[in-house]
Design an enzyme around this catalytic site. Structure first.
Site, PDB file in Angstrom:
ATOM      1  N   GLU A  99     -47.329 -14.372 -13.433  1.00 41.78           N
ATOM      2  CA  GLU A  99     -47.379 -13.204 -13.289  1.00 41.78           C
ATOM      3  C   GLU A  99     -46.389 -13.006 -14.435  1.00 41.78           C
ATOM      4  O   GLU A  99     -45.296 -13.490 -14.548  1.00 41.78           O
ATOM      5  CB  GLU A  99     -46.385 -12.770 -12.545  1.00 41.78           C
ATOM      6  CG  GLU A  99     -46.660 -10.408 -11.924  1.00 41.78           C
ATOM      7  CD  GLU A  99     -45.936 -10.419 -10.659  1.00 41.78           C
ATOM      8  OE1 GLU A  99     -45.497  -9.093 -10.861  1.00 41.78           O
ATOM      9  OE2 GLU A  99     -46.592 -10.891  -9.626  1.00 41.78           O
ATOM     10  N   LYS A 275     -42.157  -7.583  -2.303  1.00 36.66           N
ATOM     11  CA  LYS A 275     -42.956  -7.842  -3.407  1.00 36.66           C
ATOM     12  C   LYS A 275     -42.221  -9.253  -3.727  1.00 36.66           C
ATOM     13  O   LYS A 275     -42.503  -9.647  -4.178  1.00 36.66           O
ATOM     14  CB  LYS A 275     -44.236  -7.426  -3.132  1.00 36.66           C
ATOM     15  CG  LYS A 275     -45.326  -8.682  -4.360  1.00 36.66           C
ATOM     16  CD  LYS A 275     -45.433  -8.115  -5.505  1.00 36.66           C
ATOM     17  CE  LYS A 275     -46.133  -8.643  -6.096  1.00 36.66           C
ATOM     18  NZ  LYS A 275     -46.395  -9.152  -7.352  1.00 36.66           N
ATOM     19  N   ASP A 291     -45.174 -24.894   1.037  1.00 34.96           N
ATOM     20  CA  ASP A 291     -45.897 -23.780   1.235  1.00 34.96           C
ATOM     21  C   ASP A 291     -45.619 -23.017   1.129  1.00 34.96           C
ATOM     22  O   ASP A 291     -44.782 -22.238   2.205  1.00 34.96           O
ATOM     23  CB  ASP A 291     -46.352 -24.387   2.620  1.00 34.96           C
ATOM     24  CG  ASP A 291     -47.073 -23.922   3.979  1.00 34.96           C
ATOM     25  OD1 ASP A 291     -47.975 -22.661   2.961  1.00 34.96           O
ATOM     26  OD2 ASP A 291     -48.034 -24.417   5.060  1.00 34.96           O
TER      27      ASP A 291
END
Length: 440
Positions: A99, A275, A291
């Site tokens: 991004e 987010k 992870d």
């Protein structure tokens, strides 16, 4: 079973005490020059530099041992966030993300926190769940489980003597009676200190090993035997003071606070707010071979733990127009085992971070999340979020169209001046620029 190596066995520290991460104009350098700056301060070997440059990264042979049906690998850009100081220690922060503007935003935000970030950590306890059904007396079964706690913990710890010898292992139980659709279920939580590992393998092995004994003392049937990703006893907190980031502009400061308040009141905004936080957190987790799905799941579950989805960060106005930010979330990450030990780039990324414990790693990751959140709110309160995004979007389109390195900056500059970023517009600008150059 050996799932873990103690942090004292790690040897990540290669830097001198004079390492400095606040480097003016770092972004203006070429990738090779940036790498040389990092390599010099952290004593990276030629092999490690080649790994980061993509000359000796993840081979298909290694990939084949990591996942099923491997046919290759999928590279993600790896960048370095600069300007970070966490608990009075400078840190270069590797971030793996596709991004645009994420790494630049984190670096810029960290520069505003002159004293850096300060963190705390509750410890490395993970939960393993053993679900029982067909229990005739659920509350009686709950009592019998607690009565046999020492034997249950003993059986768990017999599965991983190495972990126990390092001070970890199963430490306690937490038993619940839960109303299911058809019946009451008894769910035993094993509370396991996984030390410097994320701990999924250790916890799952213990849960599976002890389930038959719990079935025997309760008369129930064990169904699920697996860890929980809501790591609510593995919480990291970070705090940062951003000194006069709006140059005394009370109007922008007010908009910043109002934007943060909307996230408190409205789950639609809170989802986007969080987010943005995870843009930074996930990028560091990915770079270090952790992870990312476990980290994401735990963070969003924790944001909902009160029964309403809420922001993971909080903002207050401090002295001299400073902004005080704090963040709190689970951080189930590790430094040993799994991909962190097998992925060549992840191993170099951990060396760059120069961390010696999972507590240090968790603190840096949380600090990056807080910095990312500050950058997003500052942009929203000021010029808007799109300017930085659109510059990189224009660059990506120009690259797709085959622009050369010496054309790229000019194309972006002209596109931003004209205020329109689209495939057709970038193509028009690039063709015009190339035509003019050919005429000269």
């Amino acid at each position: 079973m050996q799932h873990i190596i103690h942090s004292t066995m790690l040897n990540t520290s290669n830097r001198g005490d004079c390492m400095v991460t606040r480097i003016s104009g770092f972004y203006k350098n070429s990738p090779e020059k940036r790498l040389e700056i990092i390599a010099k301060q952290l004593n990276l070997s030629t092999e490690e530099k080649n790994t980061l440059l993509g000359n000796a990264g993840l081979s298909v042979n290694v990939a084949d041992h990591m996942v099923e049906n491997a046919i290759g690998s999928f590279p993600i850009p790896l960048g370095i966030a600069v300007n970070f100081k966490v608990n009075e220690k400078d840190a270069f922060v590797p971030m793996a993300t596709e991004e645009p503007s994420v790494i630049a935003a984190a670096s810029n935000a960290a520069k505003h926190s002159a004293k850096g970030f300060f963190t705390s950590y509750t410890g490395s306890i993970m939960r393993g769940q053993i679900q029982l059904t067909n229990v005739i007396d659920p509350y009686g079964a709950l009592a019998r489980i607690y009565e046999n706690k020492e034997e249950i913990l003993h059986r768990c710890n017999a599965q991983d003597p190495t972990l126990v010898s390092l001070g970890g292992g199963a430490k306690d139980l937490d038993v619940h009676v839960i109303d299911g659709v058809a019946e009451k279920m008894v769910v035993t939580h094993l509370l396991v200190d996984t030390k410097d590992a994320m701990g999924a393998n250790a916890v799952n092995t213990m849960a599976e090993a002890v389930a038959p004994f719990i079935e025997k003392i309760t008369g129930g049937k064990a169904i699920l035997r697996i860890l929980s990703n809501l790591a609510d006893q593995r919480i990291v907190r970070a705090r940062g003071v951003f000194e006069n980031p709006f140059s005394g502009d009370k109007n922008v400061q007010e908009k910043f606070i109002r934007a943060a308040e909307l996230a408190e009141a409205d789950p639609y905004r809170a989802a986007t707010h969080n987010k943005g936080i995870m843009n930074g957190i996930t990028a560091v987790a990915l770079a270090t071979g952790n992870d990312t799905r476990a980290v994401e799941a735990g963070a969003h579950a924790y944001a909902s733990i009160t029964g309403r989805y809420r922001p993971l960060s909080h903002w207050e106005i401090g002295e001299d127009d400073s902004m005080i930010g704090s963040i709190e979330l689970p951080m189930p990450v590790g430094l040993v085992g799994g991909v962190t030990a097998s992925h060549p780039v992840a191993k170099v990324a951990i060396k760059i971070l120069d961390v010696e414990s999972v507590e240090e790693l968790a603190g840096i990751i949380a600090s990056v999340g807080l910095a990312q959140n500050f950058a997003a709110l500052k942009a929203l309160a000021g010029e808007g979020i799109q300017e930085g995004h659109m510059k990189l979007h224009a660059r990506n389109i120009a690259m797709q169209l085959g622009a050369k390195n010496d054309e790229m900056d000019k194309v972006v500059e002209l596109a931003m001046k004209q205020g329109k970023i689209s495939y057709d517009k970038i193509k028009e600008i690039l063709l015009s620029l190339q035509k003019n150059n050919s005429n000269h």
